[in-house]
Design a protein around this motif. Sequence first.
Motif, PDB file in Angstrom:
ATOM      1  N   ILE A  56    -140.949 -18.513  -4.680  1.00  0.00           N
ATOM      2  CA  ILE A  56    -142.049 -19.276  -4.156  1.00  0.00           C
ATOM      3  C   ILE A  56    -141.101 -20.474  -3.198  1.00  0.00           C
ATOM      4  O   ILE A  56    -139.864 -20.404  -3.146  1.00  0.00           O
ATOM      5  CB  ILE A  56    -142.304 -19.947  -5.426  1.00  0.00           C
ATOM      6  CG1 ILE A  56    -141.018 -20.608  -6.093  1.00  0.00           C
ATOM      7  CG2 ILE A  56    -143.189 -19.046  -6.382  1.00  0.00           C
ATOM      8  CD1 ILE A  56    -141.857 -21.519  -7.611  1.00  0.00           C
ATOM      9  N   THR A  57    -142.247 -20.937  -2.707  1.00  0.00           N
ATOM     10  CA  THR A  57    -141.621 -22.119  -1.847  1.00  0.00           C
ATOM     11  C   THR A  57    -140.988 -23.376  -2.393  1.00  0.00           C
ATOM     12  O   THR A  57    -141.447 -23.674  -3.622  1.00  0.00           O
ATOM     13  CB  THR A  57    -142.489 -22.467  -0.561  1.00  0.00           C
ATOM     14  OG1 THR A  57    -143.608 -23.241  -1.374  1.00  0.00           O
ATOM     15  CG2 THR A  57    -143.098 -21.384   0.229  1.00  0.00           C
ATOM     16  N   ILE A  58    -140.051 -24.110  -1.770  1.00  0.00           N
ATOM     17  CA  ILE A  58    -139.856 -25.405  -2.547  1.00  0.00           C
ATOM     18  C   ILE A  58    -140.560 -26.275  -2.691  1.00  0.00           C
ATOM     19  O   ILE A  58    -140.732 -26.787  -3.366  1.00  0.00           O
ATOM     20  CB  ILE A  58    -138.519 -25.904  -1.449  1.00  0.00           C
ATOM     21  CG1 ILE A  58    -137.049 -24.896  -1.401  1.00  0.00           C
ATOM     22  CG2 ILE A  58    -138.277 -27.380  -2.066  1.00  0.00           C
ATOM     23  CD1 ILE A  58    -136.283 -25.375  -0.270  1.00  0.00           C
ATOM     24  N   ASP A  59    -141.734 -26.202  -1.672  1.00  0.00           N
ATOM     25  CA  ASP A  59    -142.821 -26.977  -1.684  1.00  0.00           C
ATOM     26  C   ASP A  59    -143.613 -27.032  -3.023  1.00  0.00           C
ATOM     27  O   ASP A  59    -144.066 -27.798  -3.509  1.00  0.00           O
ATOM     28  CB  ASP A  59    -143.782 -26.817  -0.401  1.00  0.00           C
ATOM     29  CG  ASP A  59    -144.926 -27.746  -0.168  1.00  0.00           C
ATOM     30  OD1 ASP A  59    -144.382 -29.206  -0.338  1.00  0.00           O
ATOM     31  OD2 ASP A  59    -146.073 -27.387  -0.444  1.00  0.00           O
ATOM     32  N   GLU A  60    -143.822 -25.625  -3.377  1.00  0.00           N
ATOM     33  CA  GLU A  60    -144.457 -25.423  -4.515  1.00  0.00           C
ATOM     34  C   GLU A  60    -143.833 -26.023  -5.887  1.00  0.00           C
ATOM     35  O   GLU A  60    -144.568 -26.406  -6.844  1.00  0.00           O
ATOM     36  CB  GLU A  60    -144.598 -23.701  -4.864  1.00  0.00           C
ATOM     37  CG  GLU A  60    -145.483 -23.059  -3.731  1.00  0.00           C
ATOM     38  CD  GLU A  60    -145.566 -21.828  -3.907  1.00  0.00           C
ATOM     39  OE1 GLU A  60    -146.584 -21.181  -4.421  1.00  0.00           O
ATOM     40  OE2 GLU A  60    -144.646 -21.052  -3.311  1.00  0.00           O
ATOM     41  N   ASP A  67    -141.760 -37.636  -9.452  1.00  0.00           N
ATOM     42  CA  ASP A  67    -140.360 -38.314  -9.760  1.00  0.00           C
ATOM     43  C   ASP A  67    -139.489 -37.236  -9.224  1.00  0.00           C
ATOM     44  O   ASP A  67    -138.269 -37.774  -8.791  1.00  0.00           O
ATOM     45  CB  ASP A  67    -140.105 -38.355 -11.406  1.00  0.00           C
ATOM     46  CG  ASP A  67    -141.128 -39.228 -11.987  1.00  0.00           C
ATOM     47  OD1 ASP A  67    -141.286 -40.108 -11.243  1.00  0.00           O
ATOM     48  OD2 ASP A  67    -141.149 -39.299 -13.033  1.00  0.00           O
ATOM     49  N   LEU A  68    -139.491 -36.140  -9.212  1.00  0.00           N
ATOM     50  CA  LEU A  68    -138.543 -35.032  -8.601  1.00  0.00           C
ATOM     51  C   LEU A  68    -138.466 -35.283  -7.097  1.00  0.00           C
ATOM     52  O   LEU A  68    -137.478 -35.173  -6.559  1.00  0.00           O
ATOM     53  CB  LEU A  68    -138.808 -33.648  -8.780  1.00  0.00           C
ATOM     54  CG  LEU A  68    -138.035 -32.572  -8.508  1.00  0.00           C
ATOM     55  CD1 LEU A  68    -136.582 -32.798  -8.746  1.00  0.00           C
ATOM     56  CD2 LEU A  68    -138.723 -31.148  -8.890  1.00  0.00           C
ATOM     57  N   LYS A  69    -139.589 -35.435  -6.470  1.00  0.00           N
ATOM     58  CA  LYS A  69    -139.720 -35.652  -5.062  1.00  0.00           C
ATOM     59  C   LYS A  69    -138.769 -37.001  -4.643  1.00  0.00           C
ATOM     60  O   LYS A  69    -137.833 -36.818  -3.829  1.00  0.00           O
ATOM     61  CB  LYS A  69    -141.076 -36.014  -4.437  1.00  0.00           C
ATOM     62  CG  LYS A  69    -141.552 -34.649  -4.014  1.00  0.00           C
ATOM     63  CD  LYS A  69    -142.949 -34.965  -3.251  1.00  0.00           C
ATOM     64  CE  LYS A  69    -143.942 -35.956  -3.580  1.00  0.00           C
ATOM     65  NZ  LYS A  69    -145.195 -35.786  -2.990  1.00  0.00           N
ATOM     66  N   GLU A  70    -139.103 -37.929  -5.328  1.00  0.00           N
ATOM     67  CA  GLU A  70    -138.015 -39.235  -5.029  1.00  0.00           C
ATOM     68  C   GLU A  70    -136.666 -38.976  -5.428  1.00  0.00           C
ATOM     69  O   GLU A  70    -135.824 -39.339  -4.559  1.00  0.00           O
ATOM     70  CB  GLU A  70    -138.560 -40.182  -6.213  1.00  0.00           C
ATOM     71  CG  GLU A  70    -137.961 -41.641  -5.904  1.00  0.00           C
ATOM     72  CD  GLU A  70    -138.098 -42.145  -4.419  1.00  0.00           C
ATOM     73  OE1 GLU A  70    -137.108 -42.638  -3.898  1.00  0.00           O
ATOM     74  OE2 GLU A  70    -139.310 -42.033  -3.832  1.00  0.00           O
ATOM     75  N   LYS A  71    -136.229 -38.184  -6.338  1.00  0.00           N
ATOM     76  CA  LYS A  71    -134.991 -37.790  -6.668  1.00  0.00           C
ATOM     77  C   LYS A  71    -134.302 -36.988  -5.651  1.00  0.00           C
ATOM     78  O   LYS A  71    -133.038 -37.215  -5.256  1.00  0.00           O
ATOM     79  CB  LYS A  71    -134.708 -37.121  -8.016  1.00  0.00           C
ATOM     80  CG  LYS A  71    -133.217 -36.568  -8.459  1.00  0.00           C
ATOM     81  CD  LYS A  71    -133.254 -35.739  -9.460  1.00  0.00           C
ATOM     82  CE  LYS A  71    -131.646 -35.430  -9.735  1.00  0.00           C
ATOM     83  NZ  LYS A  71    -130.849 -34.737  -8.747  1.00  0.00           N
ATOM     84  N   VAL A  72    -135.232 -36.108  -4.935  1.00  0.00           N
ATOM     85  CA  VAL A  72    -134.377 -35.189  -3.859  1.00  0.00           C
ATOM     86  C   VAL A  72    -134.345 -35.932  -2.852  1.00  0.00           C
ATOM     87  O   VAL A  72    -133.362 -35.924  -1.949  1.00  0.00           O
ATOM     88  CB  VAL A  72    -135.590 -33.911  -3.531  1.00  0.00           C
ATOM     89  CG1 VAL A  72    -135.311 -33.474  -2.461  1.00  0.00           C
ATOM     90  CG2 VAL A  72    -135.500 -33.068  -4.669  1.00  0.00           C
ATOM     91  N   ILE A  73    -135.192 -36.870  -2.573  1.00  0.00           N
ATOM     92  CA  ILE A  73    -135.122 -37.815  -1.368  1.00  0.00           C
ATOM     93  C   ILE A  73    -133.963 -38.888  -1.669  1.00  0.00           C
ATOM     94  O   ILE A  73    -133.146 -38.904  -0.432  1.00  0.00           O
ATOM     95  CB  ILE A  73    -136.185 -38.953  -1.145  1.00  0.00           C
ATOM     96  CG1 ILE A  73    -137.453 -38.076  -0.493  1.00  0.00           C
ATOM     97  CG2 ILE A  73    -136.168 -39.928  -0.196  1.00  0.00           C
ATOM     98  CD1 ILE A  73    -138.871 -38.627  -0.798  1.00  0.00           C
ATOM     99  N   GLN A  74    -133.732 -39.354  -2.819  1.00  0.00           N
ATOM    100  CA  GLN A  74    -132.477 -40.178  -2.912  1.00  0.00           C
ATOM    101  C   GLN A  74    -131.256 -39.217  -2.939  1.00  0.00           C
ATOM    102  O   GLN A  74    -130.236 -39.639  -2.297  1.00  0.00           O
ATOM    103  CB  GLN A  74    -132.466 -40.788  -4.332  1.00  0.00           C
ATOM    104  CG  GLN A  74    -133.745 -41.706  -4.395  1.00  0.00           C
ATOM    105  CD  GLN A  74    -133.228 -42.902  -3.354  1.00  0.00           C
ATOM    106  OE1 GLN A  74    -132.312 -43.472  -3.023  1.00  0.00           O
ATOM    107  NE2 GLN A  74    -134.480 -43.417  -2.775  1.00  0.00           N
ATOM    108  N   ASP A  75    -131.276 -38.162  -3.397  1.00  0.00           N
ATOM    109  CA  ASP A  75    -130.030 -37.104  -3.223  1.00  0.00           C
ATOM    110  C   ASP A  75    -129.785 -36.837  -1.688  1.00  0.00           C
ATOM    111  O   ASP A  75    -128.423 -36.906  -1.271  1.00  0.00           O
ATOM    112  CB  ASP A  75    -130.220 -35.763  -4.004  1.00  0.00           C
ATOM    113  CG  ASP A  75    -130.164 -35.902  -5.770  1.00  0.00           C
ATOM    114  OD1 ASP A  75    -129.823 -36.830  -5.858  1.00  0.00           O
ATOM    115  OD2 ASP A  75    -130.521 -34.866  -5.986  1.00  0.00           O
ATOM    116  N   SER A  76    -130.680 -36.378  -0.877  1.00  0.00           N
ATOM    117  CA  SER A  76    -130.385 -36.200   0.318  1.00  0.00           C
ATOM    118  C   SER A  76    -129.890 -37.562   0.927  1.00  0.00           C
ATOM    119  O   SER A  76    -128.974 -37.355   2.069  1.00  0.00           O
ATOM    120  CB  SER A  76    -131.640 -35.835   1.168  1.00  0.00           C
ATOM    121  OG  SER A  76    -132.599 -36.935   1.157  1.00  0.00           O
TER     122      SER A  76
END
Length: 150
Positions: A56-60, A67-76
């Motif tokens: 499946i896509t990462i987007d899915e 919360d996970l989107k925010e964590k991924v943004i902070q990690d990057s």
Amino acid sequence: MIFSERLKQEREKKGWSQAELAEKIHVSRQSVSKWETGKNYPSIEVIIELSDLFGITIDELLRSDEDLKEKVIQDSKQLAYPKWKGFFDSIFLLGVFLLVAKLVIIGSNYFFDTNILILEGVPKFIMNFLPLILMIVGGVGSDQLKSKYQ
């Protein structure tokens, strides 16, 4: 559907236990358990691996979980930030070192009657302003990164 639910659903579709999934992505079973209960989130590298594993896509995986989107943004941001901050801090410290060295040499020549030369053949403009330029470039660069990634 939030990430934890989607992860559990995809794992169960494949018929894998938490331990089997953990083994496939080289993490502990406890990590998978924490992700599925929403107590913790995986790193972006693991999310990519999970998306490949489940087909499946990462987007899915990310789209519905704020919360996970925010964590991924902070990690990057954390991945890029220390490298450049370290670079600009090094430039600043090099400028400080050159300035202190120049002041020590000038003070030694003046107070102790030594005759230490500061790199003959290098234009005086460069010798006089290089430490200051390095300190300004390093300080401004570091400050820009600090405000950009807060």
